[in-house]
Design a protein around this motif. Sequence first.
Motif, PDB file in Angstrom:
ATOM      1  N   GLU A   1       0.829  -1.209   0.000  1.00  0.00           N
ATOM      2  CA  GLU A   1       0.000   0.000   0.000  1.00  0.00           C
ATOM      3  C   GLU A   1       0.860   1.253   0.000  1.00  0.00           C
ATOM      4  OE1 GLU A   1      -2.583  -0.408   3.372  1.00  0.00           O
ATOM      5  OE2 GLU A   1      -3.843  -1.912   2.384  1.00  0.00           O
ATOM      6  N   GLY A   2       1.929   1.215   0.804  1.00  0.00           N
ATOM      7  CA  GLY A   2       2.831   2.365   0.860  1.00  0.00           C
ATOM      8  C   GLY A   2       3.451   2.654  -0.494  1.00  0.00           C
ATOM      9  N   ILE A   3       3.908   1.609  -1.164  1.00  0.00           N
ATOM     10  CA  ILE A   3       4.564   1.797  -2.463  1.00  0.00           C
ATOM     11  C   ILE A   3       3.549   2.291  -3.498  1.00  0.00           C
ATOM     12  CG2 ILE A   3       5.759   0.617  -4.355  1.00  0.00           C
ATOM     13  CD1 ILE A   3       7.046  -1.188  -2.180  1.00  0.00           C
ATOM     14  N   GLU A   4       2.342   1.733  -3.431  1.00  0.00           N
ATOM     15  CA  GLU A   4       1.315   2.159  -4.376  1.00  0.00           C
ATOM     16  C   GLU A   4       0.912   3.616  -4.144  1.00  0.00           C
ATOM     17  OE1 GLU A   4      -0.446  -2.267  -5.373  1.00  0.00           O
ATOM     18  OE2 GLU A   4      -1.532  -0.991  -3.937  1.00  0.00           O
ATOM     19  N   ALA A   5       1.154   4.105  -2.920  1.00  0.00           N
ATOM     20  CA  ALA A   5       0.871   5.516  -2.638  1.00  0.00           C
ATOM     21  C   ALA A   5       2.072   6.401  -2.974  1.00  0.00           C
ATOM     22  CB  ALA A   5       0.491   5.681  -1.170  1.00  0.00           C
ATOM     23  N   GLY A   6       3.117   5.802  -3.562  1.00  0.00           N
ATOM     24  CA  GLY A   6       4.230   6.618  -4.056  1.00  0.00           C
ATOM     25  C   GLY A   6       5.495   6.577  -3.213  1.00  0.00           C
ATOM     26  N   THR A   7       5.528   5.756  -2.145  1.00  0.00           N
ATOM     27  CA  THR A   7       6.718   5.662  -1.303  1.00  0.00           C
ATOM     28  C   THR A   7       7.670   4.615  -1.879  1.00  0.00           C
ATOM     29  OG1 THR A   7       5.239   6.070   0.552  1.00  0.00           O
ATOM     30  CG2 THR A   7       7.476   5.375   1.091  1.00  0.00           C
ATOM     31  N   ASP A   8       8.974   4.862  -1.790  1.00  0.00           N
ATOM     32  CA  ASP A   8       9.915   3.863  -2.302  1.00  0.00           C
ATOM     33  C   ASP A   8      10.000   2.671  -1.346  1.00  0.00           C
ATOM     34  OD1 ASP A   8      12.456   4.146  -0.491  1.00  0.00           O
ATOM     35  OD2 ASP A   8      11.886   6.200  -1.004  1.00  0.00           O
ATOM     36  N   ALA A   9      10.609   1.567  -1.815  1.00  0.00           N
ATOM     37  CA  ALA A   9      10.586   0.297  -1.074  1.00  0.00           C
ATOM     38  C   ALA A   9      11.163   0.442   0.334  1.00  0.00           C
ATOM     39  CB  ALA A   9      11.357  -0.769  -1.861  1.00  0.00           C
ATOM     40  N   VAL A  10      12.334   1.085   0.445  1.00  0.00           N
ATOM     41  CA  VAL A  10      13.006   1.190   1.741  1.00  0.00           C
ATOM     42  C   VAL A  10      12.128   1.931   2.753  1.00  0.00           C
ATOM     43  CG1 VAL A  10      14.986   2.166   2.943  1.00  0.00           C
ATOM     44  CG2 VAL A  10      15.304   1.063   0.728  1.00  0.00           C
ATOM     45  N   HIS A  11      11.571   3.057   2.328  1.00  0.00           N
ATOM     46  CA  HIS A  11      10.745   3.838   3.243  1.00  0.00           C
ATOM     47  C   HIS A  11       9.413   3.153   3.533  1.00  0.00           C
ATOM     48  CE1 HIS A  11      13.743   6.903   2.274  1.00  0.00           C
ATOM     49  NE2 HIS A  11      13.436   7.402   3.459  1.00  0.00           N
ATOM     50  N   ALA A  12       8.895   2.406   2.559  1.00  0.00           N
ATOM     51  CA  ALA A  12       7.643   1.680   2.790  1.00  0.00           C
ATOM     52  C   ALA A  12       7.865   0.584   3.827  1.00  0.00           C
ATOM     53  CB  ALA A  12       7.130   1.086   1.473  1.00  0.00           C
ATOM     54  N   ILE A  13       9.014  -0.105   3.749  1.00  0.00           N
ATOM     55  CA  ILE A  13       9.348  -1.134   4.748  1.00  0.00           C
ATOM     56  C   ILE A  13       9.479  -0.488   6.124  1.00  0.00           C
ATOM     57  CG2 ILE A  13      11.225  -2.657   5.541  1.00  0.00           C
ATOM     58  CD1 ILE A  13      11.687  -3.391   2.590  1.00  0.00           C
ATOM     59  N   ASP A  14      10.202   0.621   6.170  1.00  0.00           N
ATOM     60  CA  ASP A  14      10.410   1.331   7.426  1.00  0.00           C
ATOM     61  C   ASP A  14       9.063   1.723   8.053  1.00  0.00           C
ATOM     62  OD1 ASP A  14      12.016   2.715   9.392  1.00  0.00           O
ATOM     63  OD2 ASP A  14      11.306   4.561   8.449  1.00  0.00           O
ATOM     64  N   ALA A  15       8.172   2.252   7.228  1.00  0.00           N
ATOM     65  CA  ALA A  15       6.875   2.723   7.728  1.00  0.00           C
ATOM     66  C   ALA A  15       6.012   1.552   8.198  1.00  0.00           C
ATOM     67  CB  ALA A  15       6.149   3.515   6.636  1.00  0.00           C
ATOM     68  N   ALA A  16       6.042   0.432   7.439  1.00  0.00           N
ATOM     69  CA  ALA A  16       5.217  -0.723   7.812  1.00  0.00           C
ATOM     70  C   ALA A  16       5.658  -1.273   9.171  1.00  0.00           C
ATOM     71  CB  ALA A  16       5.314  -1.800   6.734  1.00  0.00           C
TER      72      ALA A  16
END
Lengths: 95, 544
Positions: free
Chosen positions: B88-103
């Motif tokens: 969901e994070g990546i689909e909202a425009g976040t890159d992989a590293v930051h999406a992992i961090d946020a999750a």
Amino acid sequence: MPTRTVTVGSASGLHARPAALFVQAAAAVAPVKVTIQVGEKRAVPANSMLSVLSLGAKKGTEVVLAAEGDGADEALDSLADLLARDLDAEEPANG
Amino acid sequence: MAELTGIGVSTGLAGGPLLRIAAVPALPEPAPVADTAAEVERAFAALAEVVADLGRRADRTKDATVAEVLRAEAMMADDPMLREAVQEGIEAGTDAVHAIDAAFATHRAAFEAAGGYLAERVADLDDLRDRAVAVCLGRPMPGVPQPGHPYVLAARDLAPADTADLDPEQVVGLITADGGPTSHTAILARALGLPAVVSCKGVLDIEDGTLVTLDGSTGRVESGVSAEDVAAVTAKAAEVKAAVENSSGPGRTSDGHAVALLANVGSGKDAAKATEAEGVGLFRTELLFLDRTREPGLDEQVTAYREVFTAMAGRRVVIRTLDAGADKPLPFLHQDGEPNPALGVRGLRIARQRPEVLTTQLAAIAQAAMQADADVWVMAPMVSTVAEAAEFAALVHDAGLPKAGVMIEVPAAALRAERLLGVVDFLSIGTNDLSQYTFAADRQVGTLAELLDPWQPALLQLIAACGAAGKKTGKSVGICGEAASDPALAPVLAGLGISSLSMSARALPAVRAALAAHTLAECQRLAAAVLDADDPAQARKLVS
């Protein structure tokens, strides 16, 4: 939708080893999707280790399992049985 | 090929590819995502690699409990909800590293809010997050590497937490950039019997995978060696190991000069494990007193001491009276903070304020000694003057115990060794504290490590003064500090007139083999050469 209400039987609650065994078992009944709920909190997928841990269920906590579709009843029966047992008191399967 | 030098703190040779404990990578600036599907795939692959790595480690370990913990961690990283949040994070425009961090951050917050058991699992989540982020960035996973083959581990310094992951089947040697002879790394390496070099500047500049060899006695590290060099060193290490395993019996030089090999213990459990030792050279009694708001009673003390005396029936046990101070505080002593605890009221000095603590302890030792069949010697820590020693010896003898001695931890005591032996029956040199006080260098300060090297000629000179006093008076002078467990130093100490070496039981076979490889005359020649050395490095070279 079929549901089962169970009291957690493991001494350490739905943590550590009991949680791992339960989540593994919930993943194994796929494609049946099972959810688990504590009190008024949101129901969470039973195959999600992080979500199950976050329930913070202790020994004696009442949880509600729910599932839908083919095989839902069998899946719920086996998972309810697992939750009711004291898994901490049972030997690890791999010795 | 390049040569580096550090301080050898755990003897032995080792070689192999060098791998370091990787640091936790910093998050880069957020990057725009061009291909969402590819980015999701990249993030999922990173999570999958973390899961696979934990699974491999679980498969390799022989400890069922550790395996279970690793598999539970793998399940956390393999969580479908976690993957969903990443996607969901990546689909909202976040890159992989930051999406992992946020999750991970979402679940971290939930764990923290839950408190109790879950709050303690936050560190596990952070570790999983760090690993996934590292893989995603194409960097090695943080923590002790687990490549599944033998390697030399490099690090700035080892934290106690790293040691749980340290698999002796894979790690053949340790090299750290910081730390000293008394650092956690050094103590751990000796406990595991792993060759180790600490305070080795430049080791972190060596690229991962470079073949290196190390000598845990001399502190020499060679990088960029050939596979043949590594094989030769490994073969030599096996040869030494075989010689150590074949050694047995009491400590002596090749021509039969006896040097008693004793064990350092803290409890009856330790003593039961020290089967190879000729006795106990240091029985630390602090264990019984730790975390106590009231002094342990006479009977409790008798029981604890008797356990060790019984385990060592027919052998010598040197028991040390309570060694506490503001740096090792004991609640029941109610010691106030001192501006400089290492120089404060510690060891025997406590008896000035609380004499009954010492007299009770001596009474308990005497009772326990009556009930068991060990040869019990009693010594006091932190003694500086002949008057203190005489007073202590009188108390010991009054309690009905025949052998009283003092520790040499202060230069003042070493300088007066002969006069001390006029009033006590034996001396035991605590080299760790004697280094600290001789060089005015705090044992806890890693950057002063080279001053605390047991090969420092000034320290050896003080040991020599004690050894000479022992020879002259015919009384026993032993060593119970870390220096006693260094096989390369053992012949030197024997040559200086030291009559017993006390160490962790594990270090004993290697020390015995080293002594057996020299005659007394050779030991004396080495001792004279080392005393004449300019510095520790030269001293080591003279012996190797």
